[in-house]
Design a protein around this motif. Structure first.
Motif, short mmCIF file in Angstrom:
data_model
loop_
_atom_site.label_atom_id
_atom_site.label_comp_id
_atom_site.label_asym_id
_atom_site.label_seq_id
_atom_site.Cartn_x
_atom_site.Cartn_y
_atom_site.Cartn_z
N ASP A 70 -25.17 43.27 72.93
CA ASP A 70 -26.30 43.64 73.78
C ASP A 70 -26.58 42.63 74.88
O ASP A 70 -26.90 43.01 75.99
CB ASP A 70 -27.57 43.81 72.94
N HIS A 71 -26.46 41.35 74.58
CA HIS A 71 -26.79 40.34 75.59
C HIS A 71 -25.85 40.39 76.79
O HIS A 71 -26.18 39.89 77.85
CB HIS A 71 -26.85 38.94 74.98
N GLU A 123 -27.63 43.80 78.70
CA GLU A 123 -29.07 43.96 78.90
C GLU A 123 -29.48 44.01 80.37
O GLU A 123 -30.42 44.70 80.72
CB GLU A 123 -29.84 42.82 78.20
N TRP A 124 -28.78 43.29 81.22
CA TRP A 124 -29.12 43.27 82.64
C TRP A 124 -29.14 44.67 83.23
O TRP A 124 -29.91 44.95 84.15
CB TRP A 124 -28.18 42.36 83.42
#
Length: 97
Positions: free
Chosen positions: A12-13, A16-17
């Protein structure tokens, strides 16, 4: 078949943007040219896409992603396909300034 070997993975990281991207509020066809689009129509669509990118809070993350994955199509992070190609092309293939 799409080569996904350069993509960073399903964490996810890494993605996420994209939730904050200005382009989420715009029809995605603005960022990808239709087959056979040329001339002023191509330039106008590309400039409109870049205008969306200009005010995007995640423009830099988007640009980094497109360059890192060598995204072959569309406007990403305010850069066109041709602009990304020139940035990534070996020095000996770049046109003289």
């Amino acid at each position: 078949m799409t080569d996904v070997s350069r993509l960073p993975g399903a964490y996810d990281h890494y993605w996420e943007w994209q939730l904050e991207a200005a382009c989420r509020q715009v029809e995605n066809s603005l960022f990808f040219h239709p087959s056979g689009e040329r001339g002023t129509a191509h330039k106008a669509r590309e400039e409109a896409a870049k205008a969306v990118c200009a005010d995007c809070p995640v423009r830099i993350a988007c640009r980094r992603h497109a360059l890192a994955t060598r995204e072959p199509y569309g406007v990403w992070g305010g850069l066109s396909e041709d602009e990304r190609y020139l940035l990534l092309a070996p020095r000996h293939r770049r046109p003289a300034a």
